[in-house]
Each structure stands twice: as C-alpha cells, then as structure tokens.
Scaffold this active site. Sequence first.
Site, short mmCIF file in Angstrom:
data_model
loop_
_atom_site.label_atom_id
_atom_site.label_comp_id
_atom_site.label_asym_id
_atom_site.label_seq_id
_atom_site.Cartn_x
_atom_site.Cartn_y
_atom_site.Cartn_z
N TYR A 206 0.85 -1.18 0.00
CA TYR A 206 0.00 0.00 0.00
C TYR A 206 0.89 1.23 0.00
O TYR A 206 1.86 1.30 0.77
CB TYR A 206 -0.89 -0.01 1.25
CG TYR A 206 -1.78 1.20 1.41
CD1 TYR A 206 -1.55 2.13 2.43
CD2 TYR A 206 -2.86 1.42 0.56
CE1 TYR A 206 -2.37 3.24 2.58
CE2 TYR A 206 -3.69 2.53 0.72
CZ TYR A 206 -3.43 3.43 1.73
OH TYR A 206 -4.25 4.53 1.89
N ASP B 128 9.37 3.09 -0.75
CA ASP B 128 8.34 3.75 0.04
C ASP B 128 8.64 3.46 1.52
O ASP B 128 8.31 2.39 2.03
CB ASP B 128 6.95 3.24 -0.35
CG ASP B 128 5.86 3.89 0.48
OD1 ASP B 128 4.67 3.71 0.15
OD2 ASP B 128 6.19 4.59 1.46
N LYS C 43 4.71 9.69 8.47
CA LYS C 43 4.63 9.20 9.84
C LYS C 43 5.72 9.79 10.77
O LYS C 43 5.65 10.95 11.14
CB LYS C 43 4.65 7.67 9.81
CG LYS C 43 3.44 7.08 9.03
CD LYS C 43 3.44 5.58 9.01
CE LYS C 43 2.45 5.04 8.02
NZ LYS C 43 1.05 5.05 8.50
P1 KE4 Z 1 -0.68 8.56 4.52
O1 KE4 Z 1 -1.25 9.26 3.31
O2 KE4 Z 1 -1.74 7.72 5.24
O3 KE4 Z 1 0.09 9.48 5.45
O4 KE4 Z 1 0.45 7.51 4.02
C1 KE4 Z 1 0.08 6.57 3.06
C2 KE4 Z 1 1.06 5.40 3.12
C3 KE4 Z 1 2.07 5.32 2.18
N1 KE4 Z 1 2.97 4.31 2.21
C4 KE4 Z 1 2.92 3.35 3.16
C5 KE4 Z 1 3.94 2.26 3.15
C6 KE4 Z 1 1.90 3.40 4.15
O5 KE4 Z 1 1.86 2.43 5.09
C7 KE4 Z 1 0.97 4.44 4.15
C8 KE4 Z 1 -0.15 4.53 5.17
N2 KE4 Z 1 -0.19 3.51 6.15
C9 KE4 Z 1 -1.47 3.20 6.71
C10 KE4 Z 1 -1.32 2.02 7.66
N3 KE4 Z 1 -1.17 0.80 6.99
C11 KE4 Z 1 -2.07 4.40 7.38
C12 KE4 Z 1 -3.27 4.10 8.26
C13 KE4 Z 1 -4.54 4.52 7.62
O6 KE4 Z 1 -4.66 4.39 6.39
O7 KE4 Z 1 -5.41 4.96 8.38
#
Ligand code: KE4
Length: 432
Positions: free
Chosen positions: A148, A243, A271
């Site tokens: 993801y 990523d 994060k």
């Molecule tokens: P954000 O747009 O949520 O800040 O980041 C997206 C993203 C990009 N790349 C990786 C590897 C990620 O894990 C994420 C977002 N992680 C999720 C948890 N698996 C965020 C939690 C959520 O979607 O509420």
Amino acid sequence: MAGTMNHQKSEQLYERAKKCLPGGVNSPVRAYLAVGRAPVFIERAKGPYIYDVDGNSYIDYVGSWGPCILGHAHPQVTEAVRRASENGLTYGAPTQKEIEIAEMIRDCMPSMEVSRLVSSGTEAVMSAVRVARGFTGRDKIVKFRGCYHGHADDLLVKAGSGALTQSVPDSLGVPADCTKNTLIAEYNDEASVQRLFETNRGQIAALIVEPVAANMGVVPPAEGFLPFLREITRQNGALLIFDEVITGFRLGLGGAQQYYGVEPDLTTLGKIVGGGMPMGAYGGRREIMHLVAPAGPVYQAGTLSGNPIATAAGITTLRLLREQPQIYDKIAAHTETIADAVKDAFGDQVQVNRVGSLMSVFFTGERVTNYETATTSDTVKYARYFGYLLEHGIYTAPSQFEAMFLSAAHQTEDIEKTCDVVRSYQTQLSMD
Ligand code: KE4
C-alpha cells in the site's frame, strides 16, 4: 468478543459519527470492520498508553500507525509544538526549520540529497511517481500486490492495508485510464518482476516497493530481493522508489535503505518524519529532484507543506532519535519478546513476522512471504484475538493486514503484561 470493559460512550459516539463521517471515521481501518465490533473512541494518550472516552486504558501497539515511535505526547515534542504555535501556525512562506529538517533527512539518508516536504505519505508517493515519470519520460510503474502506497488513483491497485481489508483491492471511482500504466508484481518473486521488465522494455519509469512490506501484515524482503530490484531497475533505466513511509526512521535512523544496504533513487517518507503532525517527504539525488517546480518542470505544491508546527514536531523527534540511537535496539528487543510469547502460546497455529520493532501475527499455518500466503490467514481468528486483547487492555491493529508498532515509551512491565494477556488468551482458547 464480550469483555469486561464498558464501551457505552464509544458506541454512542460511533452512532453519532456515522451521521456525519463516512463510516463514522476519517480513515477506513479505524472503523474496526475487519474485527467485527464498534471502534473505541480515544480521548487522550501519554507514553505507551491510550485512554478511551469510557475511561478504559490500553497499552498501545498501533501508535497512530507508526508516527509515535517516542510514545505519545513526548514532553519535548509537545513543548516544541507549543512554542512554535505561539509564533503562528502557518505562513505559506519559507522558514529556516524546513531547511533544518531537510538537512536532517539528508544526514540520516544520504540518498535523499534533495527532498520536498509535503503533508502526507500519499502526497509523497504520488509526487515521487510524477518525478520518476518526468525524469525518465516513461509512463508505466511497477508495484507489488499487497503493498500500500497511499490512496493516489494510480497506486490504489491490488493495494494492501485498508484496501485489502475492505476486499476492494481496486477502488470504485478510479478510472481504468489511471491504472492502465500500473503493473503488478508479486512480492519476493523475482521472476514476476523480470517478466514485467521484459514485456514492457523501455516503458517502465519506476518500481515502487515497501522495502519491508507492512500493509499485508509484516512481510520481510527475501534474501537478495531488494538488491535484485536495485539491479533490474538500474539495468532497465527505471528508478527504484523505496516507500519508507513506515520503515523510515523506524528500522533505524537510515531506514530500510541503511538496514538492508540498498540505495534507492527516490525515497518517500511520512509518519515518524512529522513526529505525529501531518508531514511527508520525498527525495533523491539532485539531478532527479531538481526537476521539481520551481527548479524544474514537474509541478507539485502544497499550502501547508513544511509548516512551522509539523517541522517543529519532526525536528524534535528526529533530534531525539539521533541523540538516543539505543532506542532502536530497545524497541526491537521488546518486539522480539512479544513475538516469542505469541509463538510460545500458539505454536504452529500462527506465523509471526518481525523486522525490528514491526511485527504481525498471522493466524495461518503457512509461512507468510507474500500477498497470497498472507491471505491464507484466518481473519475470524484474528478478530477474536484482537477482541480479547482489547478487552484486557492491549490495543493492537484492528486488522490482520496491519503491523504492530512499538515505541521507546513501552517499558518492561508493559511488555510483560502484554505477554501475560497473550498467554491467558491461549489458556482460555484451550479451555473452550
Ligand atoms: P498517509 O497518506 O496515510 O500518510 O500515508 C500513506 C502510506 C504510504 N505508504 C505506506 C507504506 C503506508 O503504510 C501508508 C499509510 N499507512 C497506513 C497504515 N497501513 C495508514 C493508516 C490509515 O490508512 O489509516
């Protein structure tokens, strides 16, 4: 799982939330659909603990999905945010702190010679992909099933995390045109990558990978997999994008690229880099990043990019991590203790994958090495495990396909309590 806790206020808030927020939440995984119960609403958090609106307290292993590596409300981070906020929240103009955090990022991850700050991991990834396409003049990208990378249209394909949980790997509303250039490979399967490069010769702009997959649950890269990706992208004139939204500053100050000794062309962060405030970043060597506006013709912009509050939280967090590198050994050791307790309790009923302070418990007898094996997990068993832990004060990921995140604030007694609860669950199961 009926438990001992009272969740009345959370349940009332959830009904009210569903009237004005899609599914009652602002991010799907928070709705607990994958674990079949109403979510708890959090009122406050401190150190390794979170407290819900009904006064229940939990040892927190979600940590807001990764940012809270120092624990919640670290006094130096909250003080930095408070002081910054007294000078205004956002200017929409350049500040010294943006330079300072970009220099800290470069010092920790030298491959990020030049970086651009944005406001989320999604924004970092979508921008990095755009730069890669601009730099190579090519349109196609490769991603891995189960990984993801945020919710940008052309990456929301066979995604992990919430998309995997919601069993809608391809989101409604994403035009086919947006995903026709997104090629899917299998994680840890070199041949699947080889095939894509052979059948799309000269057309692939970039391959994006979670260097440790953590959105199908934690799946470490197989020995040699990351070096293979480095080599095949170099051979084919494609950019390698790591990523590191989860692994950046999580596996160490240098992220996965230092941990595994593989240098990507572009890196995305989120994060931890914002210390809990909305921040992401993407970066790489100058010749690539100088394509980004206003230095070059690849456009990207953001009203709150690099704002004074997020940079204050991020700088303080990175400073504390640099001052206390022993944190990484501590959180890895605590994670190993929990992993060992789970394996001792459940034996071959579960697989426990762990890298540093990231871990996942899969309820399957198969080794979990990719999307296919991850989805052999029994999500009903996971939901029961989640519910028992929650009712006994342990807050872990409300989905089989997420990771547990430890923090420097977790103390030995928290780890011991967690292991006791895991053991008591197994005891209860054995009596059922
Ligand atoms: P954000 O747009 O949520 O800040 O980041 C997206 C993203 C990009 N790349 C990786 C590897 C990620 O894990 C994420 C977002 N992680 C999720 C948890 N698996 C965020 C939690 C959520 O979607 O509420």
